[in-house]
Write a protein that holds these residues in place. Sequence first.
Motif, PDB file in Angstrom:
ATOM      1  N   SER A 185       0.834  -1.202   0.000  1.00 18.18           N
ATOM      2  CA  SER A 185       0.000   0.000   0.000  1.00 18.18           C
ATOM      3  C   SER A 185       0.869   1.252   0.000  1.00 18.18           C
ATOM      4  O   SER A 185       1.874   1.324   0.706  1.00 18.18           O
ATOM      5  N   SER A 186       0.461   2.249  -0.767  1.00 17.62           N
ATOM      6  CA  SER A 186       1.206   3.507  -0.804  1.00 17.62           C
ATOM      7  C   SER A 186       0.612   4.568   0.108  1.00 17.62           C
ATOM      8  O   SER A 186       1.336   5.388   0.679  1.00 17.62           O
ATOM      9  N   ASP A 187      -0.717   4.580   0.259  1.00 20.16           N
ATOM     10  CA  ASP A 187      -1.373   5.652   1.006  1.00 20.16           C
ATOM     11  C   ASP A 187      -1.943   5.231   2.349  1.00 20.16           C
ATOM     12  O   ASP A 187      -2.265   6.093   3.169  1.00 20.16           O
ATOM     13  N   GLY A 188      -2.112   3.949   2.565  1.00 19.73           N
ATOM     14  CA  GLY A 188      -2.651   3.561   3.856  1.00 19.73           C
ATOM     15  C   GLY A 188      -3.323   2.208   3.863  1.00 19.73           C
ATOM     16  O   GLY A 188      -3.457   1.532   2.833  1.00 19.73           O
ATOM     17  N   LEU A 189      -3.746   1.838   5.051  1.00 16.32           N
ATOM     18  CA  LEU A 189      -4.329   0.522   5.293  1.00 16.32           C
ATOM     19  C   LEU A 189      -5.556   0.696   6.185  1.00 16.32           C
ATOM     20  O   LEU A 189      -5.512   1.409   7.186  1.00 16.32           O
ATOM     21  N   VAL A 190      -6.673   0.054   5.804  1.00 15.05           N
ATOM     22  CA  VAL A 190      -7.890   0.104   6.613  1.00 15.05           C
ATOM     23  C   VAL A 190      -8.235  -1.324   7.033  1.00 15.05           C
ATOM     24  O   VAL A 190      -8.377  -2.209   6.181  1.00 15.05           O
ATOM     25  N   ILE A 191      -8.351  -1.523   8.326  1.00  7.58           N
ATOM     26  CA  ILE A 191      -8.629  -2.856   8.857  1.00  7.58           C
ATOM     27  C   ILE A 191     -10.018  -2.886   9.487  1.00  7.58           C
ATOM     28  O   ILE A 191     -10.328  -2.077  10.364  1.00  7.58           O
ATOM     29  N   PHE A 192     -10.853  -3.817   9.032  1.00  4.74           N
ATOM     30  CA  PHE A 192     -12.169  -4.068   9.626  1.00  4.74           C
ATOM     31  C   PHE A 192     -12.056  -5.355  10.438  1.00  4.74           C
ATOM     32  O   PHE A 192     -11.790  -6.419   9.879  1.00  4.74           O
ATOM     33  N   ALA A 193     -12.244  -5.247  11.739  1.00  2.49           N
ATOM     34  CA  ALA A 193     -12.105  -6.412  12.623  1.00  2.49           C
ATOM     35  C   ALA A 193     -13.326  -6.529  13.528  1.00  2.49           C
ATOM     36  O   ALA A 193     -13.952  -5.530  13.881  1.00  2.49           O
ATOM     37  N   GLY A 194     -13.647  -7.736  13.907  1.00  2.00           N
ATOM     38  CA  GLY A 194     -14.805  -7.962  14.756  1.00  2.00           C
ATOM     39  C   GLY A 194     -14.568  -7.541  16.194  1.00  2.00           C
ATOM     40  O   GLY A 194     -13.428  -7.481  16.663  1.00  2.00           O
ATOM     41  N   PHE A 195     -15.656  -7.224  16.889  1.00  2.00           N
ATOM     42  CA  PHE A 195     -15.580  -6.900  18.314  1.00  2.00           C
ATOM     43  C   PHE A 195     -15.527  -8.189  19.132  1.00  2.00           C
ATOM     44  O   PHE A 195     -16.148  -9.183  18.759  1.00  2.00           O
ATOM     45  N   PRO A 196     -14.798  -8.189  20.241  1.00  2.00           N
ATOM     46  CA  PRO A 196     -14.811  -9.375  21.122  1.00  2.00           C
ATOM     47  C   PRO A 196     -16.231  -9.701  21.576  1.00  2.00           C
ATOM     48  O   PRO A 196     -17.009  -8.809  21.909  1.00  2.00           O
ATOM     49  N   GLY A 197     -16.576 -10.968  21.570  1.00  3.47           N
ATOM     50  CA  GLY A 197     -17.907 -11.396  21.982  1.00  3.47           C
ATOM     51  C   GLY A 197     -18.957 -11.249  20.911  1.00  3.47           C
ATOM     52  O   GLY A 197     -20.118 -11.572  21.127  1.00  3.47           O
ATOM     53  N   GLN A 198     -18.545 -10.790  19.734  1.00  2.00           N
ATOM     54  CA  GLN A 198     -19.496 -10.573  18.651  1.00  2.00           C
ATOM     55  C   GLN A 198     -19.843 -11.896  17.983  1.00  2.00           C
ATOM     56  O   GLN A 198     -18.986 -12.748  17.785  1.00  2.00           O
ATOM     57  N   GLN A 199     -21.117 -12.050  17.607  1.00  2.53           N
ATOM     58  CA  GLN A 199     -21.537 -13.261  16.909  1.00  2.53           C
ATOM     59  C   GLN A 199     -21.065 -13.190  15.473  1.00  2.53           C
ATOM     60  O   GLN A 199     -21.323 -12.236  14.755  1.00  2.53           O
ATOM     61  N   ARG A 200     -20.344 -14.201  15.042  1.00  2.00           N
ATOM     62  CA  ARG A 200     -19.843 -14.221  13.680  1.00  2.00           C
ATOM     63  C   ARG A 200     -20.833 -14.941  12.774  1.00  2.00           C
ATOM     64  O   ARG A 200     -21.700 -15.678  13.215  1.00  2.00           O
ATOM     65  N   ALA A 201     -20.675 -14.732  11.465  1.00  6.07           N
ATOM     66  CA  ALA A 201     -21.547 -15.381  10.495  1.00  6.07           C
ATOM     67  C   ALA A 201     -21.430 -16.887  10.621  1.00  6.07           C
ATOM     68  O   ALA A 201     -20.345 -17.430  10.776  1.00  6.07           O
ATOM     69  N   LYS A 202     -22.568 -17.578  10.567  1.00  7.16           N
ATOM     70  CA  LYS A 202     -22.580 -19.029  10.699  1.00  7.16           C
ATOM     71  C   LYS A 202     -22.203 -19.675   9.375  1.00  7.16           C
ATOM     72  O   LYS A 202     -23.021 -20.018   8.567  1.00  7.16           O
ATOM     73  N   VAL A 203     -20.907 -19.823   9.174  1.00  3.46           N
ATOM     74  CA  VAL A 203     -20.421 -20.402   7.930  1.00  3.46           C
ATOM     75  C   VAL A 203     -19.530 -21.603   8.223  1.00  3.46           C
ATOM     76  O   VAL A 203     -18.603 -21.882   7.483  1.00  3.46           O
ATOM     77  N   SER A 204     -19.823 -22.294   9.338  1.00 11.22           N
ATOM     78  CA  SER A 204     -19.012 -23.438   9.745  1.00 11.22           C
ATOM     79  C   SER A 204     -17.548 -23.027   9.804  1.00 11.22           C
ATOM     80  O   SER A 204     -16.697 -23.543   9.080  1.00 11.22           O
TER      81      SER A 204
END
Length: 265
Positions: A185-204
């Motif tokens: 990356s030349s200009d930056g990095l954006v990270i999307f991360a889950g919150f602790p205790g958050q229910q994640r998508a049920k995708v096995s």
Amino acid sequence: MASRRAINPSRRVADSGSIPLVSSLHQKSRTSSLLPIGLVAVAAFLLIGYSLRGSGGFPGVNEAMSNGQGLSCSAEIIRAIPILKKAYGDSLRKVLHVGVDSCAVVSNLLKEKDTEAWGVEPFDLEDADSSCKSLVRKGFVRTADIKFPLPYRPKSFSLVVVSDSLDYLSLKYLNKTLPDIARVSSDGLVIFAGFPGQQRAKVSESAKFGKLAKLRSSSWWVRYFIQTGLEENEMAIKKFEQASSESSYKPSCQIFHLSSGMINL
């Protein structure tokens, strides 16, 4: 399909002395009348599912947020695209997405004016629909194990957006992967991360990703960024927060804006 109801043995025959066979015939008649209705309902359900699968709308990335099964931070990126455009402006002209459901993210980014987009899907695309396979054939999306260096030169992209992938890495591999992602990356990095205790998508998760997500707190991430030499992009943070306020946007994932640069590990 409606199932045949069992006849209650304690049910009395009508006082008129009707023969049990007549009662049985009535039961069959009612069951037979329900049978076509059940078949029509099942057929309609299958047709709707098939049309969604082949419509090119990438249902997988939005299902988690619309049907209450859990959260996808890749879906959150799609919601945040208008906010990202206001915060990053020209830096959104050449974007790399790294994470789950990269086909959906890239497809939506390509709809934006003056934006080029590519994606790295860390997991197999065996069940990908025709639209996703088309993006793979055209070279917009590729699969790659992000525990190894990405096949791009330094600063190949103006902005790199990451989602639903770092959460599955142990610290050992995170120490290798995050610096490499920042490298391209030349200009930056954006990270999307889950919150602790958050229910994640049920995708096995354990079957698809090999392990369950390790959702870390914002304080953990901030300490980690400092240790690795990544600085938060204060200007991008302010612009993103302002655009979010103007649009009444409330993210469902943690969002970190980082400046790309030398990382000390």
